[in-house]
Design a protein around this motif. Structure first.
Motif, mmCIF file in Angstrom:
data_model
loop_
_atom_site.group_PDB
_atom_site.id
_atom_site.type_symbol
_atom_site.label_atom_id
_atom_site.label_comp_id
_atom_site.label_asym_id
_atom_site.label_seq_id
_atom_site.Cartn_x
_atom_site.Cartn_y
_atom_site.Cartn_z
ATOM 1 N N ASP A 3 5.435 -2.693 12.699
ATOM 2 C CA ASP A 3 4.221 -2.266 12.000
ATOM 3 C C ASP A 3 3.242 -1.499 12.867
ATOM 4 O OD1 ASP A 3 5.161 -3.426 9.704
ATOM 5 O OD2 ASP A 3 4.094 -5.310 9.998
ATOM 6 N N HIS A 34 6.652 -3.889 -2.569
ATOM 7 C CA HIS A 34 5.285 -3.406 -2.653
ATOM 8 C C HIS A 34 4.770 -3.497 -4.094
ATOM 9 C CE1 HIS A 34 6.418 -1.738 1.219
ATOM 10 N NE2 HIS A 34 5.156 -1.472 1.442
ATOM 11 N N MET A 40 7.507 3.025 4.598
ATOM 12 C CA MET A 40 6.943 2.742 5.921
ATOM 13 C C MET A 40 7.173 4.005 6.734
ATOM 14 S SD MET A 40 8.336 -1.147 6.483
ATOM 15 C CE MET A 40 7.438 -1.385 8.002
#
Length: 447
Positions: free
Chosen positions: A224, A288, A296
């Motif tokens: 992330d 999501h 991403m």
């Protein structure tokens, strides 16, 4: 059966095309008749010697079978590709990759595409001595990509993270570096450096490099707090370039000639897999909310030392920032080699216009970093001694969440997914045909 008897058996496409009225026959009935027809041809082929041991008459029999069978496959897929894809994916609730999809098709519709056993047998032959069964795979994938619903679904599926990357993710998070067969991944803060180590062949592309790039790109996108990925070639061990960094020499033509470059695992996988992931990000629709972006994404920098040829040149067209050493160059010699340079025909036209794209692709023109119009592919040109500093400065500029949002909108404008799908529908078959064209076979044997 004797070869003479086999040669008299006519395999006419009308035998199955006229078996059903096209307006009323159910697709599964047509598929059943098609399989019977195709398997008859396979039975005849099984009685023939290996391709390099056939006499002219035997080869004529094989050519006739392949030609008529491919006409039949193409006719079926033109009418029933969407139905076949829904059958194979349980109405698009499953998301198989290219190999899983083709294996499922071979099992569900015998003869429509080659089996894994047939492809393993092909892989033991040189490119010239194969039965060219990858053309049959090209017919299949071209038809799937031609259908908007199935084509988009498959392209999304190909951008999901690979199982191998997921298995290595915890290790990469903990250690911050990982060495694959041909790539070293190193994390430095919010930046990830991908260094290509295919030194013996000047970072030329092969099946292993494509597989490793898929994993490396997945890992960078899955962490992330990594925001920028940087791709660069390692210093070479080749005598001519020893100690000098090289970005990429393109496709490994020696491996192509020996039959070791795969249509699916190399040519289709690289375009729909890791290159698409660099451009559009990983696809995570089911994880999501409906209003949340289903991807991403990161910003990506390419650092070009010495040269970016062929597949390496194609890569630059999906990066957000390309830094080139002042003594480097860009070229796309695929037309000279007889093949298609991936999606460069689409992307280079977008970047530099139709005339420049024709000069580079059709005429083999090189773009040196210092050329005035090299800006169509190089954003920044620096002295070779200043490459490291330029890379670090660019990474700092792109380290922003706003960059990710804006690049997403740029991609939506420059290359909508529908435009890419349409291109892949043409590319999937045209590239498969090119792989077995006589001019290509002659050229790669002289390489």
């Amino acid at each position: 059966m004797q070869i003479k008897e086999l040669a008299t058996l006519k395999l006419e496409i009308n035998q199955w095309l006229t078996s059903f009225d096209s307006g009323s026959a159910a697709p599964d009935q047509v598929a059943e008749v098609l399989s019977d027809y195709l398997l008859t041809g396979e039975t005849i082929l099984s009685h023939l010697p290996e391709k390099d041991k056939r006499d002219p008459n035997q080869q004529e029999v094989a050519d006739t079978i392949h030609r008529n069978s491919r006409n039949a496959r193409a006719t079926f897929m033109r009418s029933h590709a969407a139905w076949a894809y829904d059958v194979l994916t349980c109405n698009r609730t499953l998301r198989p990759g290219l190999n899983e999809l083709i294996d499922a098709a071979a099992a569900k519709f015998p003869g429509l595409v080659p089996t894994r056993v047939q492809m393993e047998r092909e892989s033991q032959c040189t490119q010239r001595n194969k039965e060219a069964r990858e053309i049959d795979q090209g017919i299949f994938f071209s038809a799937i990509f031609s259908e908007p619903r199935s084509g988009i679904h498959l392209l999304e599926s190909m951008r999901m993270p690979s199982a191998r990357a997921l298995s290595l993710l915890d290790r990469f998070r903990q250690v911050g570096s990982l060495r694959l067969d041909t790539i070293l991944i190193e994390r430095v803060g919010t930046t990830a450096h991908l260094t290509v180590h295919n030194e013996a062949c000047l970072n030329a592309e092969d099946d292993q490099l494509i597989a490793d790039m898929e994993v490396a790109v997945d890992l960078v996108l899955l962490v992330d707090d990594i925001r920028v990925g940087i791709l660069r070639g390692a210093p070479m061990t080749h005598p001519k370039y020893i100690g000098k960094r090289v970005f990429s020499a393109g496709i490994n033509l020696k491996l192509l000639q020996s039959g070791k470059i795969s249509y699916i695992n190399f040519l289709l996988q690289r375009e729909t897999g890791y290159i698409s992931k660099i451009l559009r990000g990983l696809y995570f629709k089911n994880q999501h909310l409906e209003w949340d972006p289903p991807t991403m994404e990161n910003a990506w920098i390419a650092a070009v030392d010495t040269f970016a040829i062929g597949g390496g040149a194609q890569l630059l067209l999906v990066f957000d920032h390309v830094i080139a050493a002042s003594d480097s160059y860009f070229s796309l010699p695929a037309a000279r080699e007889g093949i298609i340079p991936g999606v460069a025909n689409l992307r280079l036209t977008q970047a530099g216009g139709s005339r420049a794209a024709r000069q580079i692709i059709l005429s083999g023109r090189k773009l040196w970093a210092k050329d005035e119009d090299a800006r169509m592919v190089f954003d920044e040109v620096v002295d070779p001694s200043e490459m490291d500093a330029a890379i670090n400065a660019a990474a700092a500029r792109l380290n922003s969440a706003a960059v990710i949002a804006n690049r997403r909108m740029l991609v939506a404008s420059d290359e909508p997914l529908e435009r890419f799908r349409n291109y892949m529908a043409e590319f999937a078959l045209e590239q498969a045909r090119r792989l077995y064209s006589l001019d290509v076979l002659d050229r790669i044997e002289r390489a």
